[in-house]
Design a protein around this motif. Structure first.
Motif, PDB file in Angstrom:
ATOM      1  N   THR A   1       0.825  -1.210   0.000  1.00  0.00           N
ATOM      2  CA  THR A   1       0.000   0.000   0.000  1.00  0.00           C
ATOM      3  C   THR A   1       0.853   1.252   0.000  1.00  0.00           C
ATOM      4  O   THR A   1       0.647   2.167  -0.806  1.00  0.00           O
ATOM      5  CB  THR A   1      -0.932  -0.003   1.227  1.00  0.00           C
ATOM      6  OG1 THR A   1      -1.866  -1.089   1.102  1.00  0.00           O
ATOM      7  CG2 THR A   1      -1.694   1.308   1.327  1.00  0.00           C
ATOM      8  N   PHE A   2       1.837   1.327   0.887  1.00  0.00           N
ATOM      9  CA  PHE A   2       2.658   2.531   0.950  1.00  0.00           C
ATOM     10  C   PHE A   2       3.659   2.607  -0.202  1.00  0.00           C
ATOM     11  O   PHE A   2       4.052   3.706  -0.610  1.00  0.00           O
ATOM     12  CB  PHE A   2       3.369   2.612   2.294  1.00  0.00           C
ATOM     13  CG  PHE A   2       2.483   3.128   3.396  1.00  0.00           C
ATOM     14  CD1 PHE A   2       2.077   4.451   3.405  1.00  0.00           C
ATOM     15  CD2 PHE A   2       2.035   2.278   4.396  1.00  0.00           C
ATOM     16  CE1 PHE A   2       1.245   4.925   4.414  1.00  0.00           C
ATOM     17  CE2 PHE A   2       1.210   2.751   5.407  1.00  0.00           C
ATOM     18  CZ  PHE A   2       0.809   4.079   5.414  1.00  0.00           C
ATOM     19  N   LEU A   3       4.055   1.454  -0.729  1.00  0.00           N
ATOM     20  CA  LEU A   3       4.901   1.465  -1.918  1.00  0.00           C
ATOM     21  C   LEU A   3       4.169   2.189  -3.051  1.00  0.00           C
ATOM     22  O   LEU A   3       4.696   3.133  -3.665  1.00  0.00           O
ATOM     23  CB  LEU A   3       5.243   0.025  -2.324  1.00  0.00           C
ATOM     24  CG  LEU A   3       6.383  -0.217  -3.320  1.00  0.00           C
ATOM     25  CD1 LEU A   3       6.747  -1.692  -3.317  1.00  0.00           C
ATOM     26  CD2 LEU A   3       6.032   0.206  -4.735  1.00  0.00           C
ATOM     27  N   GLY A   4       2.935   1.741  -3.319  1.00  0.00           N
ATOM     28  CA  GLY A   4       2.128   2.427  -4.316  1.00  0.00           C
ATOM     29  C   GLY A   4       1.810   3.850  -3.906  1.00  0.00           C
ATOM     30  O   GLY A   4       1.736   4.765  -4.732  1.00  0.00           O
ATOM     31  N   GLY A   5       1.638   4.068  -2.594  1.00  0.00           N
ATOM     32  CA  GLY A   5       1.298   5.392  -2.092  1.00  0.00           C
ATOM     33  C   GLY A   5       2.382   6.418  -2.342  1.00  0.00           C
ATOM     34  O   GLY A   5       2.089   7.552  -2.760  1.00  0.00           O
ATOM     35  N   PHE A   6       3.644   6.053  -2.118  1.00  0.00           N
ATOM     36  CA  PHE A   6       4.712   7.015  -2.366  1.00  0.00           C
ATOM     37  C   PHE A   6       4.978   7.186  -3.860  1.00  0.00           C
ATOM     38  O   PHE A   6       5.449   8.243  -4.293  1.00  0.00           O
ATOM     39  CB  PHE A   6       5.981   6.632  -1.604  1.00  0.00           C
ATOM     40  CG  PHE A   6       5.883   6.938  -0.140  1.00  0.00           C
ATOM     41  CD1 PHE A   6       5.809   8.251   0.303  1.00  0.00           C
ATOM     42  CD2 PHE A   6       5.828   5.918   0.805  1.00  0.00           C
ATOM     43  CE1 PHE A   6       5.687   8.545   1.653  1.00  0.00           C
ATOM     44  CE2 PHE A   6       5.705   6.202   2.151  1.00  0.00           C
ATOM     45  CZ  PHE A   6       5.644   7.512   2.579  1.00  0.00           C
TER      46      PHE A   6
END
Length: 399
Positions: A216-221
């Protein structure tokens, strides 16, 4: 792509365009709006941040609601709220009123982002879901390529307020598509009543899942790098590089083409090499290209063509990352797909909004602060890609 995938992908893609159009269509007008309303650059960036933050938080509402009532009702309500916010923006007389209208837009627009992702999970998993997600992104690709040009055209005929009236008309089209072209994909027997204890338990399950959080945060950043670009590019391209609104729109479109062209290859590469490997290689490419571009900016070599070309390359790597990580994050949580989609979307949008808010005070009208923030997003995405558990690769298996 088979017709069984193409039609729903087309409908969901067109529906999902409403939110991106609300962002991209008025970008060429930002300097003009600032002059008209007497707003600072930071206040105009606040109109983008408020949209993203409201958009992110609202997903926590639409996801569980979609699991309880079915997928279509939240879309109807969200579209109406978006319409109200659009009218507020069209009549805004102060920066504060515009920021408020944008926040209302974001709260409504979240429905047409989180619910379609849950619909995809209702219909497909694995490679088919990735193909459908990529197809939706291909449809959405008309937004960064055409929306700024459409906004420039509207400004030539009327004023920046006309952009919001066009968005209002598009909202009515979205409502009609939902009513007549979109089937209900969650049958009554599969719906889950909202229960606070169950909701908290499910949220705890997601927030303690290392794979879900890393993806989720990989895609988020990765998305945050877009948000930083969106918040800064109109001022950089028009003031530092001297482009007209139409020139900015064309440069913006070039920056977007790399992402959406490569996103169409994500499913095939995932099946051939494994999703985890694709994500790892692509995040490395994104980080390296962003750092190189930032380095060129520091030594004064990031002119217009270097910036546009460098962002084209960086975004091409992101096009392999984002659709794949979206599918991988949801694939193991099909029984709570609505909540997983909404919570994941909230975390991603909050990451992007916070990144814009943190970097805004450092913006000085030049390209360097924008490139620095994008490079930071690349480093964070690369780090998170190394935390994805190996078993998550099964989400898009090797053929």
């Amino acid at each position: 792509m088979s017709s069984a995938l193409l039609r729903p992908a087309l409908v969901l893609g067109l529906m999902s365009c409403i939110g991106p159009f609300a962002i991209d269509m008025y970008l060429p007008a930002l300097p003009g709006i600032a002059a008209d309303l007497g707003a600072s650059v930071q206040q105009m960036q606040g109109t983008i941040t408020s949209y993203f933050l409201a958009f992110g938080l609202a997903q926590l509402v639409y996801g569980p609601w979609a699991d309880q009532s079915g997928r279509k009702r939240p879309i109807y309500v969200g579209a109406v709220i978006f319409l109200i916010g659009t009218v507020v923006c069209a009549f805004a007389q102060t920066p504060g009123q515009l920021i408020l209208g944008r926040a209302i837009q974001g709260f409504g627009g979240a429905a047409v982002m989180v619910v379609p992702r849950a619909i995809i999970r209702d219909m497909h998993t694995g490679p088919d879901a990735t193909r459908m997600m990529a197809a939706i992104m291909l449809v959405i690709s008309v937004s960064p390529m055409l929306a700024p040009l459409a906004g420039s055209g509207v400004m030539a005929l009327t004023s920046w307020r006309g952009i919001f009236w066009m968005l209002a008309a598009a909202t009515f089209v979205s409502l009609a598509m939902t009513r007549f072209l979109l089937p209900e994909t969650l049958p009554p027997e599969a719906r889950q009543p909202v229960n606070l204890s169950v909701l908290l338990s499910s949220a705890r399950r997601l927030l303690t899942d290392r794979g879900f959080l890393a993806l989720t945060f990989l895609g988020g950043f990765g998305m945050a790098s877009f948000f930083v670009f969106i918040a800064s590019a109109s001022f950089v391209y028009s003031e530092a590089f001297g482009l007209s609104p139409t020139g900015f729109s064309l440069a913006f479109a070039v920056n977007a083409i790399g992402f959406f062209a490569s996103s169409q290859m994500a499913a095939g590469l995932g099946m051939r090499f494994g999703a985890r490997r694709v994500v790892a290689v692509a995040t490395t490419g994104f980080m390296v290209s962003a750092l190189v571009l930032f380095g060129l900016g520091l030594v004064g070599l990031a002119g217009l063509y270097v910036t546009v070309g460098g962002l084209f390359i960086a975004n091409a790597f992101l096009g392999l990352v984002i659709p794949t990580t979206m599918v991988m994050a949801l694939d193991e949580h099909g029984d709570i797909a609505g909540l997983a989609s909404s919570l994941g979307g909230t975390l991603q949008m909050l990451a992007g909004g916070i990144m814009v808010a943190l970097t805004g005070p450092f913006f000085d009208g030049t390209v360097v602060p924008m490139l620095a923030a994008i490079a930071l997003c690349g480093v964070l995405a690369f780090t998170l890609s190394r935390l994805v558990p190996r078993h998550q690769a099964a989400a898009v298996p090797v053929a």
